[in-house]
Design a protein around this motif. Structure first.
Motif, PDB file in Angstrom:
ATOM      1  N   GLY A   1      11.937  -4.194  -4.141  1.00  0.00           N
ATOM      2  CA  GLY A   1      13.003  -3.677  -4.984  1.00  0.00           C
ATOM      3  C   GLY A   1      13.482  -4.695  -5.986  1.00  0.00           C
ATOM      4  N   ASP A   2      14.335  -4.244  -6.868  1.00  0.00           N
ATOM      5  CA  ASP A   2      14.743  -5.059  -8.008  1.00  0.00           C
ATOM      6  C   ASP A   2      16.134  -5.653  -7.875  1.00  0.00           C
ATOM      7  OD1 ASP A   2      13.118  -2.648 -10.154  1.00  0.00           O
ATOM      8  OD2 ASP A   2      12.312  -4.492  -9.265  1.00  0.00           O
ATOM      9  N   ARG A   3      16.810  -5.366  -6.796  1.00  0.00           N
ATOM     10  CA  ARG A   3      18.162  -5.897  -6.681  1.00  0.00           C
ATOM     11  C   ARG A   3      18.154  -7.415  -6.507  1.00  0.00           C
ATOM     12  NH1 ARG A   3      20.227  -2.930  -1.603  1.00  0.00           N
ATOM     13  NH2 ARG A   3      18.004  -3.199  -1.122  1.00  0.00           N
ATOM     14  N   LYS A   4      19.172  -8.036  -7.030  1.00  0.00           N
ATOM     15  CA  LYS A   4      19.390  -9.462  -6.822  1.00  0.00           C
ATOM     16  C   LYS A   4      20.884  -9.683  -6.663  1.00  0.00           C
ATOM     17  CE  LYS A   4      15.280 -10.833  -9.379  1.00  0.00           C
ATOM     18  NZ  LYS A   4      14.718 -11.652 -10.495  1.00  0.00           N
ATOM     19  N   TRP A   5      21.213 -10.669  -5.883  1.00  0.00           N
ATOM     20  CA  TRP A   5      22.607 -10.973  -5.625  1.00  0.00           C
ATOM     21  C   TRP A   5      22.881 -12.431  -5.931  1.00  0.00           C
ATOM     22  CZ3 TRP A   5      19.612  -9.330  -1.161  1.00  0.00           C
ATOM     23  CH2 TRP A   5      19.528  -7.932  -1.036  1.00  0.00           C
ATOM     24  N   TYR A   6      23.999 -12.701  -6.549  1.00  0.00           N
ATOM     25  CA  TYR A   6      24.377 -14.060  -6.910  1.00  0.00           C
ATOM     26  C   TYR A   6      25.847 -14.297  -6.609  1.00  0.00           C
ATOM     27  CZ  TYR A   6      20.061 -14.088  -9.642  1.00  0.00           C
ATOM     28  OH  TYR A   6      18.752 -14.008 -10.031  1.00  0.00           O
ATOM     29  N   SER A   7      26.166 -15.521  -6.233  1.00  0.00           N
ATOM     30  CA  SER A   7      27.568 -15.883  -6.139  1.00  0.00           C
ATOM     31  C   SER A   7      28.100 -16.107  -7.548  1.00  0.00           C
ATOM     32  CB  SER A   7      27.735 -17.154  -5.309  1.00  0.00           C
ATOM     33  OG  SER A   7      27.189 -18.260  -5.999  1.00  0.00           O
ATOM     34  N   ASP A   8      29.388 -15.976  -7.698  1.00  0.00           N
ATOM     35  CA  ASP A   8      29.989 -16.172  -9.017  1.00  0.00           C
ATOM     36  C   ASP A   8      29.776 -17.588  -9.522  1.00  0.00           C
ATOM     37  OD1 ASP A   8      32.891 -14.050  -8.350  1.00  0.00           O
ATOM     38  OD2 ASP A   8      30.874 -13.568  -9.070  1.00  0.00           O
ATOM     39  N   SER A   9      29.668 -18.530  -8.620  1.00  0.00           N
ATOM     40  CA  SER A   9      29.549 -19.924  -9.032  1.00  0.00           C
ATOM     41  C   SER A   9      28.197 -20.258  -9.659  1.00  0.00           C
ATOM     42  CB  SER A   9      29.806 -20.843  -7.838  1.00  0.00           C
ATOM     43  OG  SER A   9      28.843 -20.616  -6.821  1.00  0.00           O
ATOM     44  N   VAL A  10      27.195 -19.426  -9.426  1.00  0.00           N
ATOM     45  CA  VAL A  10      25.867 -19.726  -9.964  1.00  0.00           C
ATOM     46  C   VAL A  10      25.353 -18.648 -10.914  1.00  0.00           C
ATOM     47  CG1 VAL A  10      25.328 -20.983  -7.853  1.00  0.00           C
ATOM     48  CG2 VAL A  10      24.481 -18.641  -8.138  1.00  0.00           C
TER      49      VAL A  10
END
Length: 123
Positions: free
Chosen positions: A54-63
């Motif tokens: 799948g194409d989802r990605k997750w990131y923290s706000d700091s990065v």
């Protein structure tokens, strides 16, 4: 599954590094894969992640906007491209994996862990 993280090292602020995480023993199972970092004396912090498919990605706000997580499923490898590095990015970076549908942001949900690779960003 066994995870092996590599690619850490020293870098100057503003520079870039790419971390890699090789997975073995996956046996065709799908995992959520994440990068987590830890500064000595502090709790581990979610950095970025993605599902095995799948194409989802997750990131923290700091990065967000500076780091990019990607994968090569055929090679069982996940990367973390880190750009515009800051001294506060200095930490041991771990890759981790889980097979269930629990929250991707809760670090305690991850049961498979790599050994960690140190990133040191100097100002």
């Amino acid at each position: 599954v066994q995870l092996q993280a590599s690619g850490g090292g020293p870098v100057q602020a503003g520079g870039s590094l790419r971390l890699s995480c090789g997975a073995s023993g996956r046996s065709g199972r799908a995992y959520d894969m994440v990068w987590v970092r830890q500064v000595p004396g502090k709790e581990r912090e979610f950095v970025a992640g993605l599902p095995w498919r799948g194409d989802r990605k997750w990131y923290s706000d700091s990065v967000k906007g500076r780091f990019t997580v990607s994968r090569d499923s055929a090679k069982d490898t996940v990367w973390l491209q880190m750009s515009s590095l800051k001294p506060e990015d200095t930490a041991v970076y771990y890759c981790a994996a889980k097979t269930d549908s629990s929250s991707v942001y809760r670090i305690s949900n991850y049961v498979y862990w790599g050994q960690g690779t140190l990133v040191t960003v100097s100002s």
